[in-house]
Scaffold this active site. Structure first.
Site, PDB file in Angstrom:
ATOM      1  N   THR A  58       9.025  32.743  -2.590  1.00  0.00           N
ATOM      2  CA  THR A  58       7.574  32.936  -2.513  1.00  0.00           C
ATOM      3  C   THR A  58       6.952  31.815  -1.693  1.00  0.00           C
ATOM      4  OG1 THR A  58       7.491  34.067  -4.649  1.00  0.00           O
ATOM      5  CG2 THR A  58       5.460  33.021  -3.901  1.00  0.00           C
ATOM      6  N   SER A  60       4.523  30.711   2.129  1.00  0.00           N
ATOM      7  CA  SER A  60       4.332  31.019   3.544  1.00  0.00           C
ATOM      8  C   SER A  60       5.628  30.955   4.343  1.00  0.00           C
ATOM      9  CB  SER A  60       3.298  30.064   4.156  1.00  0.00           C
ATOM     10  OG  SER A  60       3.718  28.708   4.008  1.00  0.00           O
ATOM     11  N   ASP A 115      14.284  30.233  -0.102  1.00  0.00           N
ATOM     12  CA  ASP A 115      12.935  29.888  -0.535  1.00  0.00           C
ATOM     13  C   ASP A 115      12.498  28.602   0.140  1.00  0.00           C
ATOM     14  OD1 ASP A 115      10.557  30.150  -1.887  1.00  0.00           O
ATOM     15  OD2 ASP A 115      11.413  29.985  -3.897  1.00  0.00           O
ATOM     16  N   ALA A 117       9.975  24.939   0.076  1.00  0.00           N
ATOM     17  CA  ALA A 117       9.762  23.822  -0.848  1.00  0.00           C
ATOM     18  C   ALA A 117       8.524  23.069  -0.396  1.00  0.00           C
ATOM     19  CB  ALA A 117      10.971  22.902  -0.889  1.00  0.00           C
ATOM     20  N   GLY A 129       6.576  25.074  -6.287  1.00  0.00           N
ATOM     21  CA  GLY A 129       5.660  25.672  -7.245  1.00  0.00           C
ATOM     22  C   GLY A 129       4.186  25.501  -6.963  1.00  0.00           C
ATOM     23  N   GLY A 131       2.634  27.150  -4.996  1.00  0.00           N
ATOM     24  CA  GLY A 131       2.149  28.521  -4.863  1.00  0.00           C
ATOM     25  C   GLY A 131       2.052  29.248  -6.189  1.00  0.00           C
ATOM     26  N   GLU A 137      10.859  31.408  -9.592  1.00  0.00           N
ATOM     27  CA  GLU A 137      11.692  30.829  -8.535  1.00  0.00           C
ATOM     28  C   GLU A 137      12.890  30.100  -9.134  1.00  0.00           C
ATOM     29  OE1 GLU A 137       8.372  29.953  -5.036  1.00  0.00           O
ATOM     30  OE2 GLU A 137       8.692  28.468  -6.608  1.00  0.00           O
ATOM     31  N   LYS A 155       7.478  18.397   5.241  1.00  0.00           N
ATOM     32  CA  LYS A 155       7.776  18.419   3.801  1.00  0.00           C
ATOM     33  C   LYS A 155       8.724  17.303   3.376  1.00  0.00           C
ATOM     34  CE  LYS A 155       5.492  22.324   3.575  1.00  0.00           C
ATOM     35  NZ  LYS A 155       4.119  22.376   3.025  1.00  0.00           N
TER      36      LYS A 155
END
Length: 264
Positions: A58, A60, A115, A117, A129, A131, A137, A155
């Site tokens: 989940t 962008s 996924d 991060a 998390g 989001g 997740e 990131k």
């Protein structure tokens, strides 16, 4: 269906060695952050093979990977894929692309999860998390034989919490102020600011009908493993956004290219 090996749920060492290789996939200097995210996502989809069960992340960055899987299935390059989404948002995206979907009840062992991060430290431990999907997740990614994390280089942090942005904790709604105050008082997260996540003038509600408390740190968390244990020990806490010793492959897109870091 491809053969499956579930990631062990027993305690594992907090630090595992990894190797790094860098591959430039395009001139990066002129690319936007979204274009960098797409580069990382497309590279991650190379780990997906026909017949696999795939955890669909989940956010962008993960959305680019879901789009790519849908595209390759439409072209016939990938076949017999089953996706396990980590949020209602991802479920709706994948369904619109025609990706067959299942839950962990139906597919308890996943070949690969992809996924994003919110933070990645040098040990490949991550914060996730922001989001709001951290619980699903974590459940999907712990059930995966391989967890491929995709990020752009903004990131990267020296220590988790180092971005000074939120480290989320999912909590039950019952007596949420009590739980928030207990979180803020934990010695393992000393100095953090705890704030209830809001959506307009009401608390943000997760897909699981829970609230989120965001912890903000001025300096990186001193001992992430100790913080994880202390947070989970509190009644009222469902889970947190520290994903420790979980990432198997981290794909980082930056101006110098795409770097792939793998745990041995």
């Amino acid at each position: 269906m491809a053969s499956l090996t579930a990631k062990s749920l027993v305690a594992r060492p907090s630090v595992r060695p990894f190797t790094s290789r860098r591959t430039c996939v395009a001139p990066m200097a002129a690319l936007s952050q979204d274009e960098l995210k797409q580069q990382a996502a497309w590279k991650a989809v190379e780990y997906v093979k026909s017949g696999m069960v795939v955890g669909l992340g989940t956010g962008s960055t993960a959305a680019f990977a879901v789009d790519r899987i849908g595209q390759l299935m439409k072209e016939g390059t990938l076949k017999d894929i089953v996706g396990v989404p980590t949020s209602i948002r991802t479920y709706e995206q994948a369904k619109s692309l025609g990706i067959p979907l299942a839950t962990l009840d139906e597919q308890p062992k996943i070949d690969v999860a992809i996924d994003g991060a919110d933070e990645v430290d040098p040990k490949l431990d991550v914060v996730k998390g922001r989001g709001g999907a951290l619980l699903r997740e974590k459940m999907v990614e712990m059930a995966s034989a391989k967890f491929v994390c995709i990020v752009d280089d903004t990131k990267l942090v020296e220590g988790l919490g180092g971005s000074k942005l939120a480290m989320p904790v999912e909590i039950v709604q019952f007596c949420h102020k009590y739980t928030l105050n207990r979180l803020a008082a934990l010695p393992e997260v000393a100095g953090c600011q705890a704030k209830l996540r809001m959506e307009g003038d009401k608390p943000y509600v997760t897909d699981n009908s829970n609230y989120i408390v965001d912890l903000y740190f001025e300096t990186p968390i001193k001992d992430s493993a100790a913080a994880s244990k202390a947070i989970l020990a509190l009644e009222g806490v469902v889970d947190h956004g520290l994903f420790l010793d979980m990432v198997d492959v981290c794909i980082i897109a930056g101006k110098n290219g795409v770097e792939v870091q793998e745990r041995k």
